[in-house]
Design a protein around this motif. Structure first.
Motif, mmCIF file in Angstrom:
data_model
loop_
_atom_site.group_PDB
_atom_site.id
_atom_site.type_symbol
_atom_site.label_atom_id
_atom_site.label_comp_id
_atom_site.label_asym_id
_atom_site.label_seq_id
_atom_site.Cartn_x
_atom_site.Cartn_y
_atom_site.Cartn_z
ATOM 1 N N LYS A 64 -7.927 92.150 18.973
ATOM 2 C CA LYS A 64 -8.075 93.556 18.600
ATOM 3 C C LYS A 64 -7.054 94.379 19.382
ATOM 4 O O LYS A 64 -6.957 94.240 20.602
ATOM 5 N N ASN A 65 -6.294 95.237 18.699
ATOM 6 C CA ASN A 65 -5.245 96.037 19.327
ATOM 7 C C ASN A 65 -5.397 97.500 18.920
ATOM 8 O O ASN A 65 -5.173 97.854 17.763
ATOM 9 N N ALA A 66 -5.751 98.357 19.860
ATOM 10 C CA ALA A 66 -5.954 99.780 19.585
ATOM 11 C C ALA A 66 -4.649 100.543 19.441
ATOM 12 O O ALA A 66 -4.630 101.649 18.910
ATOM 13 N N ASP A 67 -3.530 99.963 19.897
ATOM 14 C CA ASP A 67 -2.241 100.659 19.830
ATOM 15 C C ASP A 67 -1.114 99.670 19.578
ATOM 16 O O ASP A 67 -0.583 99.062 20.502
ATOM 17 N N TRP A 91 -6.060 96.312 9.243
ATOM 18 C CA TRP A 91 -5.041 97.179 9.834
ATOM 19 C C TRP A 91 -5.387 98.640 9.574
ATOM 20 O O TRP A 91 -6.115 98.964 8.643
ATOM 21 N N LYS A 95 -3.725 104.977 15.523
ATOM 22 C CA LYS A 95 -4.201 104.289 16.717
ATOM 23 C C LYS A 95 -5.721 104.339 16.793
ATOM 24 O O LYS A 95 -6.353 105.191 16.163
ATOM 25 N N ASN A 96 -6.290 103.463 17.595
ATOM 26 C CA ASN A 96 -7.731 103.428 17.871
ATOM 27 C C ASN A 96 -8.586 103.267 16.621
ATOM 28 O O ASN A 96 -9.665 103.834 16.517
ATOM 29 N N LYS A 119 -0.683 100.918 13.013
ATOM 30 C CA LYS A 119 -0.807 101.465 14.366
ATOM 31 C C LYS A 119 -1.967 100.862 15.158
ATOM 32 O O LYS A 119 -2.049 101.058 16.358
ATOM 33 N N SER A 120 -2.878 100.151 14.503
ATOM 34 C CA SER A 120 -3.927 99.421 15.204
ATOM 35 C C SER A 120 -4.486 98.353 14.277
ATOM 36 O O SER A 120 -4.235 98.375 13.075
ATOM 37 N N ASN A 121 -5.226 97.393 14.854
ATOM 38 C CA ASN A 121 -5.816 96.323 14.039
ATOM 39 C C ASN A 121 -7.066 95.771 14.712
ATOM 40 O O ASN A 121 -7.274 95.945 15.914
ATOM 41 N N GLU A 122 -7.868 95.122 13.908
ATOM 42 C CA GLU A 122 -9.017 94.372 14.407
ATOM 43 C C GLU A 122 -9.310 93.253 13.423
ATOM 44 O O GLU A 122 -8.713 93.169 12.354
#
Length: 127
Positions: A64-67, A91, A95-96, A119-122
């Protein structure tokens, strides 16, 4: 926003089942090698390339990437591959985990003339 909607339209048209690795967040730095192929994306990662047909700089992420803005390739890419293991890749355009979003199933890949960004993913729909 136009390119985001186009990516969303492409993502929506792709089967939404499959999977990718859930768990620890992480990313690898961009690398350039020629020639490249979708198979250069390691198992368990989501990869993007700056050029079409899996050329140019490749960036890969897991978890998981918030930024994602810290990775320039995610801000202007033309090819992608979800080489995941047990979850779908979700995606976002902000962000966040905000903004427009889409889901890409395990094994989904694409390339073309359009330029996309994330800009973010999970990871979702884990099995």
């Amino acid at each position: 926003m136009r390119m985001t909607r186009k990516f969303a339209a492409i993502a929506s048209g792709i089967a939404l089942t499959g999977g990718l690795l859930a768990g620890s967040a992480g990313a690898a730095s961009a690398a350039q090698a020629a020639p490249q192929a979708a198979s250069d994306c390691p198992s368990g990662w989501f990869c993007v390339w700056s050029g079409k047909n899996y050329t140019g700089h490749m960036q890969k992420v897991e978890g998981k990437n918030a930024d994602l803005t810290r990775f320039s390739v995610f801000q202007n890419f033309q090819s992608w591959y979800n080489h995941g293991k047990s979850c779908d890749y979700k995606w976002y355009t902000e962000k966040n985990f905000h903004g427009d979003s889409g889901v890409l199933a395990k094994g989904v890949k694409g390339t073309g003339d359009a330029h996309w960004f994330q800009k973010s993913n999970e990871w979702v729909n884990c099995r």
